[in-house]
Design a protein around this motif. Sequence first.
Motif, PDB file in Angstrom:
ATOM      1  N   GLU A 126      33.939  13.983  45.946  1.00 62.44           N
ATOM      2  CA  GLU A 126      34.867  15.043  46.306  1.00 62.44           C
ATOM      3  C   GLU A 126      34.846  15.247  47.812  1.00 62.44           C
ATOM      4  OE1 GLU A 126      36.880  16.840  44.444  1.00 62.44           O
ATOM      5  OE2 GLU A 126      36.340  15.765  42.602  1.00 62.44           O
ATOM      6  N   ARG A 127      36.059  15.502  48.400  1.00 61.53           N
ATOM      7  CA  ARG A 127      36.178  15.681  49.837  1.00 61.53           C
ATOM      8  C   ARG A 127      36.573  17.117  50.156  1.00 61.53           C
ATOM      9  NH1 ARG A 127      36.459  10.805  52.572  1.00 61.53           N
ATOM     10  NH2 ARG A 127      36.611   8.943  51.235  1.00 61.53           N
ATOM     11  N   ASP A 128      36.366  17.437  51.448  1.00 61.71           N
ATOM     12  CA  ASP A 128      36.768  18.767  51.883  1.00 61.71           C
ATOM     13  C   ASP A 128      38.289  18.853  51.920  1.00 61.71           C
ATOM     14  OD1 ASP A 128      34.130  19.440  52.225  1.00 61.71           O
ATOM     15  OD2 ASP A 128      34.110  18.796  54.343  1.00 61.71           O
ATOM     16  N   PRO A 129      38.844  20.073  51.785  1.00 59.72           N
ATOM     17  CA  PRO A 129      40.288  20.248  51.861  1.00 59.72           C
ATOM     18  C   PRO A 129      40.870  19.748  53.195  1.00 59.72           C
ATOM     19  CG  PRO A 129      39.303  22.168  50.878  1.00 59.72           C
ATOM     20  CD  PRO A 129      38.152  21.323  51.343  1.00 59.72           C
ATOM     21  N   GLU A 130      40.122  19.908  54.251  1.00 63.80           N
ATOM     22  CA  GLU A 130      40.635  19.455  55.545  1.00 63.80           C
ATOM     23  C   GLU A 130      40.845  17.955  55.564  1.00 63.80           C
ATOM     24  OE1 GLU A 130      37.977  20.801  58.501  1.00 63.80           O
ATOM     25  OE2 GLU A 130      38.486  22.941  58.262  1.00 63.80           O
TER      26      GLU A 130
END
Length: 529
Positions: free
Chosen positions: A330-334
Amino acid sequence: MFRRRLTLVIAISFGFVLTMGGTMFWETNQVAGYFQRSQRAYEAFDHYQRLSLEAYRHFKERLDRLITDSPAAQAGVDTSKQHLYDAVSALRATAVQPSAEDRSDWSGKSAELERVAHFTAFLDASKYRFDEVERLRQQGKREKATQLLSKFSEEEIDGKFQPLIDVAINAERAKADKAREELEALVKRSRWLAIGSALLAAAFSLTSGLYLMRGLRKPLEALMAGTNEIASGNLRYRLALDSGDEFAYLAKHFNQMAQELERQQEKLRKGRSVLERRVAERTQELRQLNEELQRLDNARREFFADISHELRTPITVIRGEAEVTLRGRERDPEEYQDALHRIVELSEQLGKYVNDLLFMARAETTMMQFEWDGLDFAELIGGAIEDFKVMAEENALSVSLRLPDHPVWVRGDKQRLRQVLFILGDNACRYSNPDGHIAAALVVENGEAVFSLSDQGIGIPAGDLERIFDRHFRSENALHSRDDGTGLGLPMAKSILKAHGGRISVSSTESAGSTFTIALPLSKQSPTG
């Protein structure tokens, strides 16, 4: 010279013919005169014979009247007397009739008149004698009347009247014979004159013909030889006639004609050489144009290859960004937002490539589709300017618009015309300097809707103004300002306006800005009209 010869021959021929005509006319008059004299002589001869016949018939009737005292005998006397005096009147009329031929022989005319007078006097005297015999018969002195009548017959009729008649008849016969002999002599002379004239005419014709032929033969042969040489193509041939006559004049002009033909032939030869050289030049130009077309075709192929490459690159990057973003943890929203922004930018670039490629394909195959309808051009411009303002705000540009206070109706494709406005607005925003101003205006002039868009951008060099509507062309300052253009926007706008019956023009000053002007014909009525 030859003209004088011909004039001399004609003059001699005319004089000869005139002389012959005069001679023949004189001969004809002579023949007519002699014939008339002969006819008059025979006519007088007939009158004298008639007079003799009527006189003896009258004398016989007188004798019968003495022998038989009957009314029939008296009627015969009266009839014969009338016939006798008719014969005398006819003879007198012939004697006194004027004649041109008789004027030359007045002595003969006088003798004839004298004979007629003698006949008249004798008949008057015989009338007196017969009246005296008639008186004696009526007195009963028949024997004395018979003796007187016998004496009159012997002395007067036989002794005077008959010799007078014989002399007159012989004289007229002699005149007729003389006239006939003269007529025969004149006819014979006319025959020899005709023969002599014919021989003289033949000799003159032969002589004059040889005379003229001798002067014609040499120049005619020279002219024939010259025409044969010219006809065979020898234009350098010249006639040499120094006769000093009309043929020399003709030869001079013949030589001038040959010289002019030679000069014209030389001009044609030079013209053919020039034409061949120009054909060779045009052939070379066509060869160069063909090479240029091949070069353009190669350039188009390269352009398609570049576009294909450019299309593959954004698609590959987009797919790679999406796969990387979706793969793993999972990645950050940015991180997701950064990936989406990159995908959006690449999609925009990809969309532009697709639009450029689609336009070029349609322009090459003339398959551009239009949906025609009546529309308010002022309203369309107002909506487009609102979109321009969004693009202008990103570049710190201000936009102004001046529209008429009434609808401006034109007939066209709304989306295509909006595309033209976007092309002009996009160029104005892309090539304007920051804090610049874009001015738009719509006016109606001479039955046209005229829209102008002015910017304060980099401008267009004067040498490039005629080429900015060519496909794939970009001016030098545009290339230095931005490297993301394809040079298809303005050609696309020109094609759309041409299909609408309109036109586009530009005026520009380098480093000061440009003004694009489009004109569309006004529609005759609104869509609801």
